[in-house]
Scaffold this active site. Structure first.
Site, PDB file in Angstrom:
ATOM      1  N   LYS A  30      37.599  -8.516  24.454  1.00 20.54           N
ATOM      2  CA  LYS A  30      36.569  -8.517  23.392  1.00 20.54           C
ATOM      3  C   LYS A  30      36.318  -9.925  22.869  1.00 20.54           C
ATOM      4  CE  LYS A  30      35.574  -4.041  23.096  1.00 20.54           C
ATOM      5  NZ  LYS A  30      34.299  -3.522  23.674  1.00 20.54           N
ATOM      6  N   TYR A  69      46.275  -3.094  20.905  1.00 22.47           N
ATOM      7  CA  TYR A  69      44.932  -3.365  21.452  1.00 22.47           C
ATOM      8  C   TYR A  69      45.039  -4.354  22.621  1.00 22.47           C
ATOM      9  CZ  TYR A  69      39.847  -3.240  21.339  1.00 22.47           C
ATOM     10  OH  TYR A  69      38.526  -3.040  21.665  1.00 22.47           O
ATOM     11  N   ALA A  85      40.252  -0.510  30.121  1.00 19.50           N
ATOM     12  CA  ALA A  85      41.539  -1.119  30.469  1.00 19.50           C
ATOM     13  C   ALA A  85      42.453   0.034  30.827  1.00 19.50           C
ATOM     14  CB  ALA A  85      42.113  -1.909  29.308  1.00 19.50           C
ATOM     15  N   THR A 110      36.463   8.381  19.373  1.00 21.18           N
ATOM     16  CA  THR A 110      35.678   8.725  20.565  1.00 21.18           C
ATOM     17  C   THR A 110      36.623   9.075  21.716  1.00 21.18           C
ATOM     18  OG1 THR A 110      35.680   6.476  21.392  1.00 21.18           O
ATOM     19  CG2 THR A 110      33.905   7.057  19.882  1.00 21.18           C
ATOM     20  N   LEU A 111      36.031   9.399  22.855  1.00 21.11           N
ATOM     21  CA  LEU A 111      36.831   9.705  24.050  1.00 21.11           C
ATOM     22  C   LEU A 111      37.754   8.539  24.405  1.00 21.11           C
ATOM     23  CD1 LEU A 111      37.262  11.774  26.396  1.00 21.11           C
ATOM     24  CD2 LEU A 111      35.516  10.509  27.665  1.00 21.11           C
ATOM     25  N   SER A 138      30.248   9.591  21.919  1.00 18.40           N
ATOM     26  CA  SER A 138      30.167   8.179  22.312  1.00 18.40           C
ATOM     27  C   SER A 138      29.354   7.366  21.317  1.00 18.40           C
ATOM     28  CB  SER A 138      29.496   8.052  23.685  1.00 18.40           C
ATOM     29  OG  SER A 138      30.243   8.706  24.672  1.00 18.40           O
ATOM     30  N   ASP A 168      27.643   1.864  37.923  1.00 26.58           N
ATOM     31  CA  ASP A 168      29.018   1.394  37.805  1.00 26.58           C
ATOM     32  C   ASP A 168      28.921  -0.127  37.869  1.00 26.58           C
ATOM     33  OD1 ASP A 168      31.540   0.417  38.392  1.00 26.58           O
ATOM     34  OD2 ASP A 168      32.084   2.103  39.667  1.00 26.58           O
ATOM     35  N   VAL A 169      29.312  -0.811  36.788  1.00 25.40           N
ATOM     36  CA  VAL A 169      29.107  -2.267  36.733  1.00 25.40           C
ATOM     37  C   VAL A 169      29.971  -3.043  37.719  1.00 25.40           C
ATOM     38  CG1 VAL A 169      28.192  -2.342  34.388  1.00 25.40           C
ATOM     39  CG2 VAL A 169      30.675  -2.529  34.748  1.00 25.40           C
TER      40      VAL A 169
HETATM   41  C1  1JT Z   1      38.850   0.885  25.194  1.00 23.80           C
HETATM   42  C2  1JT Z   1      39.659   1.918  24.696  1.00 23.80           C
HETATM   43  C3  1JT Z   1      38.138   0.063  24.319  1.00 23.80           C
HETATM   44  C4  1JT Z   1      39.763   2.095  23.352  1.00 23.80           C
HETATM   45  C5  1JT Z   1      39.077   1.276  22.485  1.00 23.80           C
HETATM   46  C6  1JT Z   1      38.272   0.255  22.963  1.00 23.80           C
HETATM   47  N1  1JT Z   1      37.709  -0.390  21.899  1.00 23.80           N
HETATM   48  C7  1JT Z   1      38.164   0.200  20.787  1.00 23.80           C
HETATM   49  N2  1JT Z   1      38.981   1.187  21.134  1.00 23.80           N
HETATM   50  C8  1JT Z   1      39.693   2.030  20.194  1.00 23.80           C
HETATM   51  C9  1JT Z   1      41.013   1.404  19.855  1.00 23.80           C
HETATM   52  C10 1JT Z   1      41.998   1.319  20.802  1.00 23.80           C
HETATM   53  C11 1JT Z   1      43.226   0.751  20.502  1.00 23.80           C
HETATM   54  C12 1JT Z   1      43.438   0.252  19.243  1.00 23.80           C
HETATM   55  C13 1JT Z   1      42.449   0.340  18.291  1.00 23.80           C
HETATM   56  C14 1JT Z   1      41.229   0.919  18.611  1.00 23.80           C
HETATM   57  C15 1JT Z   1      40.437   2.817  25.587  1.00 23.80           C
HETATM   58  C16 1JT Z   1      39.968   2.750  27.037  1.00 23.80           C
HETATM   59  C17 1JT Z   1      39.765   1.350  27.444  1.00 23.80           C
HETATM   60  C18 1JT Z   1      38.673   0.673  26.637  1.00 23.80           C
HETATM   61  O1  1JT Z   1      44.662  -0.308  19.012  1.00 23.80           O
HETATM   62  C19 1JT Z   1      45.162  -0.265  17.723  1.00 23.80           C
HETATM   63  C20 1JT Z   1      44.310   0.622  21.520  1.00 23.80           C
END
Ligand code: 1JT
Length: 255
Positions: free
Chosen positions: A162, A155, A95, A193-194, A19, A64-65
């Protein structure tokens, strides 16, 4: 070095050792901070407890927010254990998986509101709860991504959330500035990351940035952690309301 000696920090968003929040925590701990960690749901409690087991004077609390009572209880626990708070690192987002693929136009009301609540509203929510504990000032840092300002395929609704998060950073910086509380965002390059796992085409995205960024590589979580350390330290005492890129320079490239 001991840049955070006598400072107390609260870290939101540790799920496991990969993380971004954990990288931030390690950087801050190495510089003498005392740290409280929040976790979301019983499933992650054990992970956070194991990671922090060796840390001196660490507190682990549920938060938990989407549960206002839990948020208030978490800050009460900090007040009880340390009597104050100097910084917050907010590294949470969510999301539904299906919202992070296909077209943004199909985003459901539910997915949109969930992404906004957890990924954006949680910042002003946490800031308000932190204020009374930051009597002599403080620093709040959140995590954003380039998809907030430019379209990044898949995204989708996270980009919209964001964008709200980055705007919230500026409005909070103005409100909290009079209390000597700074609020900044880090716009991190993609990291494996996860959260990033299972995201469609993550491998392609990482190798694209590895080739096209000025530094010709991807960002490491440790580098985001070091920037968070800087922002919560007194070295950043005149920086507020900013979004700082930690992306190997990717955002400056046009074509
Ligand atoms: C979330 C997830 C927030 C993945 C995220 C995130 N902020 C960055 N990433 C990585 C990412 C994800 C996508 C992307 C580029 C980077 C997953 C769980 C929900 C919150 O698209 C090209 C989709």
């Amino acid at each position: 070095m001991n840049m955070l000696k006598d400072k107390v920090g609260m870290i939101f968003g540790v799920a496991n050792k990969r993380s971004i929040a954990w990288a931030c925590a390690q950087a801050c701990y190495e510089h003498g901070a005392k740290l409280a960690f929040t976790y979301q749901g019983e499933r992650l409690k054990e992970n956070v407890e194991k990671l922090t087991a060796e840390m001196d004077d660490a507190l682990v609390v549920a938060c938990d927010v989407t549960n206002q009572e839990e948020v208030e209880a978490a800050f009460q626990a900090i007040k009880k254990q340390y009597g104050k708070l100097d910084f917050v690192i907010h590294s949470i987002a969510f999301a539904p998986r299906e919202a992070l693929e296909g077209e943004f136009v199909t985003t459901s009301r539910e997915a949109f509101l969930t992404a906004m609540e957890i990924s954006a509203f949680s910042l002003p929510q946490v800031a308000l709860a932190a204020m009374p504990l930051m009597e002599t000032g403080g620093s709040i840092v959140t995590m954003s991504y380039y998809g907030a300002e430019k379209v990044v395929q898949n995204y989708n609704v996270m980009g919209v959330a964001k964008a709200a998060l980055e705007a919230s950073t500026r409005y909070l910086a103005e409100d909290l500035g009079k209390h000597n509380i700074r609020v900044n965002a880090i716009s991190a390059g993609p990291i494996n990351t996860l959260s990033a796992r299972g995201v469609k085409n993550m491998g392609t995205l990482l190798s694209h940035i590895g080739e096209k960024s000025p530094l010709r590589r991807n960002v490491e979580a440790r580098e985001v952690g070091n920037t968070a350390l800087f922002l919560v330290s007194d070295l950043a005492s005149a920086i507020t309301g900013e979004t700082i890129y930690v992306d190997c320079g990717y955002n400056i490239i046009g074509v």
